[in-house]
Write a protein that holds these residues in place. Sequence first.
Motif, mmCIF file in Angstrom:
data_model
loop_
_atom_site.group_PDB
_atom_site.id
_atom_site.type_symbol
_atom_site.label_atom_id
_atom_site.label_comp_id
_atom_site.label_asym_id
_atom_site.label_seq_id
_atom_site.Cartn_x
_atom_site.Cartn_y
_atom_site.Cartn_z
ATOM 1 N N ASN A 32 -8.068 3.291 2.254
ATOM 2 C CA ASN A 32 -7.533 2.271 1.351
ATOM 3 C C ASN A 32 -6.142 2.579 0.815
ATOM 4 O O ASN A 32 -5.569 1.750 0.106
ATOM 5 N N GLN A 33 -5.577 3.738 1.147
ATOM 6 C CA GLN A 33 -4.227 4.048 0.675
ATOM 7 C C GLN A 33 -3.195 3.098 1.269
ATOM 8 O O GLN A 33 -2.058 3.014 0.809
ATOM 9 N N PHE A 34 -3.600 2.342 2.287
ATOM 10 C CA PHE A 34 -2.690 1.417 2.973
ATOM 11 C C PHE A 34 -2.417 0.153 2.157
ATOM 12 O O PHE A 34 -1.460 -0.570 2.438
ATOM 13 N N VAL A 35 -3.251 -0.115 1.136
ATOM 14 C CA VAL A 35 -3.147 -1.384 0.400
ATOM 15 C C VAL A 35 -1.747 -1.622 -0.177
ATOM 16 O O VAL A 35 -1.122 -2.636 0.117
ATOM 17 N N PRO A 36 -1.212 -0.729 -1.032
ATOM 18 C CA PRO A 36 0.133 -1.003 -1.566
ATOM 19 C C PRO A 36 1.224 -0.885 -0.511
ATOM 20 O O PRO A 36 2.314 -1.441 -0.672
ATOM 21 N N MET A 37 0.927 -0.190 0.597
ATOM 22 C CA MET A 37 1.927 -0.034 1.644
ATOM 23 C C MET A 37 2.200 -1.341 2.380
ATOM 24 O O MET A 37 3.239 -1.478 3.042
ATOM 25 N N LEU A 38 1.275 -2.306 2.261
ATOM 26 C CA LEU A 38 1.528 -3.620 2.859
ATOM 27 C C LEU A 38 2.842 -4.184 2.352
ATOM 28 O O LEU A 38 3.664 -4.707 3.125
ATOM 29 N N LEU A 39 3.049 -4.088 1.034
ATOM 30 C CA LEU A 39 4.285 -4.603 0.435
ATOM 31 C C LEU A 39 5.487 -3.777 0.848
ATOM 32 O O LEU A 39 6.583 -4.312 1.056
ATOM 33 N N VAL A 40 5.308 -2.470 0.966
ATOM 34 C CA VAL A 40 6.424 -1.598 1.319
ATOM 35 C C VAL A 40 6.912 -1.904 2.730
ATOM 36 O O VAL A 40 8.124 -2.002 2.984
ATOM 37 N N TYR A 41 5.994 -2.072 3.660
ATOM 38 C CA TYR A 41 6.402 -2.378 5.039
ATOM 39 C C TYR A 41 7.060 -3.747 5.133
ATOM 40 O O TYR A 41 7.988 -3.945 5.932
ATOM 41 N N ARG A 42 6.595 -4.692 4.315
ATOM 42 C CA ARG A 42 7.247 -6.001 4.323
ATOM 43 C C ARG A 42 8.665 -5.904 3.754
ATOM 44 O O ARG A 42 9.594 -6.508 4.286
ATOM 45 N N ALA A 43 8.795 -5.155 2.648
ATOM 46 C CA ALA A 43 10.098 -5.083 1.983
ATOM 47 C C ALA A 43 11.075 -4.158 2.708
ATOM 48 O O ALA A 43 12.256 -4.490 2.881
ATOM 49 N N ILE A 158 -4.138 3.447 -5.893
ATOM 50 C CA ILE A 158 -3.403 3.660 -7.145
ATOM 51 C C ILE A 158 -2.347 4.744 -6.957
ATOM 52 O O ILE A 158 -1.163 4.573 -7.293
ATOM 53 N N LEU A 159 -2.755 5.900 -6.417
ATOM 54 C CA LEU A 159 -1.798 6.996 -6.242
ATOM 55 C C LEU A 159 -0.768 6.654 -5.172
ATOM 56 O O LEU A 159 0.424 6.933 -5.341
ATOM 57 N N ALA A 160 -1.213 6.027 -4.075
ATOM 58 C CA ALA A 160 -0.250 5.655 -3.037
ATOM 59 C C ALA A 160 0.780 4.672 -3.580
ATOM 60 O O ALA A 160 1.976 4.773 -3.276
ATOM 61 N N GLY A 161 0.331 3.711 -4.404
ATOM 62 C CA GLY A 161 1.260 2.760 -4.997
ATOM 63 C C GLY A 161 2.257 3.424 -5.923
ATOM 64 O O GLY A 161 3.446 3.091 -5.926
ATOM 65 N N ALA A 162 1.783 4.392 -6.737
ATOM 66 C CA ALA A 162 2.678 5.099 -7.653
ATOM 67 C C ALA A 162 3.715 5.912 -6.880
ATOM 68 O O ALA A 162 4.912 5.908 -7.210
ATOM 69 N N LEU A 163 3.270 6.620 -5.840
ATOM 70 C CA LEU A 163 4.194 7.434 -5.052
ATOM 71 C C LEU A 163 5.202 6.558 -4.308
ATOM 72 O O LEU A 163 6.401 6.870 -4.264
ATOM 73 N N ALA A 164 4.719 5.463 -3.726
ATOM 74 C CA ALA A 164 5.616 4.585 -2.979
ATOM 75 C C ALA A 164 6.618 3.889 -3.886
ATOM 76 O O ALA A 164 7.720 3.540 -3.458
ATOM 77 N N GLN A 165 6.258 3.704 -5.160
ATOM 78 C CA GLN A 165 7.144 3.006 -6.095
ATOM 79 C C GLN A 165 8.206 3.913 -6.688
ATOM 80 O O GLN A 165 9.369 3.510 -6.847
ATOM 81 N N TRP A 166 7.838 5.159 -7.025
ATOM 82 C CA TRP A 166 8.701 5.955 -7.888
ATOM 83 C C TRP A 166 9.206 7.265 -7.314
ATOM 84 O O TRP A 166 9.942 7.983 -7.989
ATOM 85 N N ALA A 259 -5.927 -2.952 -6.840
ATOM 86 C CA ALA A 259 -7.052 -2.323 -6.148
ATOM 87 C C ALA A 259 -7.785 -1.365 -7.085
ATOM 88 O O ALA A 259 -9.022 -1.300 -7.083
ATOM 89 N N GLY A 260 -7.006 -0.633 -7.887
ATOM 90 C CA GLY A 260 -7.632 0.300 -8.817
ATOM 91 C C GLY A 260 -8.474 -0.398 -9.864
ATOM 92 O O GLY A 260 -9.552 0.087 -10.237
ATOM 93 N N ILE A 261 -8.010 -1.540 -10.362
ATOM 94 C CA ILE A 261 -8.791 -2.287 -11.354
ATOM 95 C C ILE A 261 -10.097 -2.775 -10.743
ATOM 96 O O ILE A 261 -11.180 -2.614 -11.338
ATOM 97 N N ALA A 262 -10.026 -3.364 -9.547
ATOM 98 C CA ALA A 262 -11.229 -3.896 -8.910
ATOM 99 C C ALA A 262 -12.236 -2.795 -8.618
ATOM 100 O O ALA A 262 -13.414 -2.877 -9.002
ATOM 101 N N LEU A 263 -11.780 -1.737 -7.953
ATOM 102 C CA LEU A 263 -12.715 -0.683 -7.561
ATOM 103 C C LEU A 263 -13.033 0.245 -8.723
ATOM 104 O O LEU A 263 -14.121 0.827 -8.774
#
Length: 397
Positions: A32-43, A158-166, A259-263
């Motif tokens: 599931n670490q791929f979830v926030p990466m969807l946006l990164v690959y698009r952007a 959650i962690l993948a999104g934080a790392l990919a963002q900052w 994803a973190g809120i849901a799960l």
Amino acid sequence: MSANTDTTAPAGARQPWLRVAAALAMAAWGANQFVPMLLVYRAERGLPETLVTAMFAAYVLGMVPTLLGGAWFSQRHGRRLMVRISVVLMAVASLLLLAGADVPALLFAGRIVAGAGVGFAMGAGSAWVSALSSDRPAGTGARRAALAMTAGFGLGPILAGALAQWVPAPLQLPYAVHLVLQTLAAVAVWNAPEPRPETTALLRLGAVAETVRHQWFWTIVLPSAPWVFGTVAVAFAVVPSVTGPLPGLPVVFAAGAAAGIALGTSALVQPLLRRWASGHAATLILIGMGTVALGMLMAMASALWPASWWLPVIAVVLGSCHALLIVGCMTLVELNSPPGLLAPMTAIVYCLAYIGFTAPWVVALLALVVPAWVALLVGAVVAVATTAWLVRCRRRG
């Protein structure tokens, strides 16, 4: 089931099931670490929506055959071997994803290998946790395994999104972090104690076919299991695209946070269901499906009247659905599977559950020809129909 363990178990280990649970959590994290990466690959790489959602769903291609095959072979060769294969594959998957920032083929390969790793872990690993929990009340092992995987599914994005963002190297570092944690989990589980496998009903296709013909399976589990992951997939891969990110959060981290809120909601709710689960598993599933219908209608409304406040509300509702459905389905499996068939039956139910992860891709395809709210309305109608079916079955006993 025999409680004897082999001589490789570390002396004085009091909670050996935790070591297996760690491997399950890391497999789910890697999936599931791929979830926030969807946006990164698009952007960052300009990849289209249909392509990245296809990558998200691609790991089902690797997961289904290994989930079924791994669970089946674990009955003959032991669960430890299957989980060992899993931890190696999950490390390879992160290496492929780390190297694939500019090569979509490697990203697809990494997702498929990750699916294979999850498949080897889920059926055999869940059955292993259940075997190591045989001194606890019935259903405890199923709930422990489900909670471990839910925690991994939630913490990974959650962690993948934080790392990919900052942090620098957003297309590589999230996978590198998982690789380190996966290695630690591999060390922990590699020689974890394994109860001796059952010798009855091994490798008998007829026994599995007879089990799935039982009413509890085809009237309750079969129609509801795809919603186990379909709910959370809609929450974190569809709803953010129609409502916008959470207020005050950068867009990539917000995707992981959804994803973190849901799960995370699911992980908090699952322990609260412990008292009910063993005696009322079918009721939990019925309540869960009714809540799914509500959540899908809310998702449709969010597409018609977009507002960022929809996202956390829908994530909590659909995360609660995930908890109700996964606890209900896994408890029914543990209570009703014949001796020696727990791993294959768990694998079959997880295969059904993983159908739900194709939901974002289906919605993306439909969105090419119809508004997103129409696709979500179709989902709501299916959820309502499934709930009505379960009510009808309950009334008929």
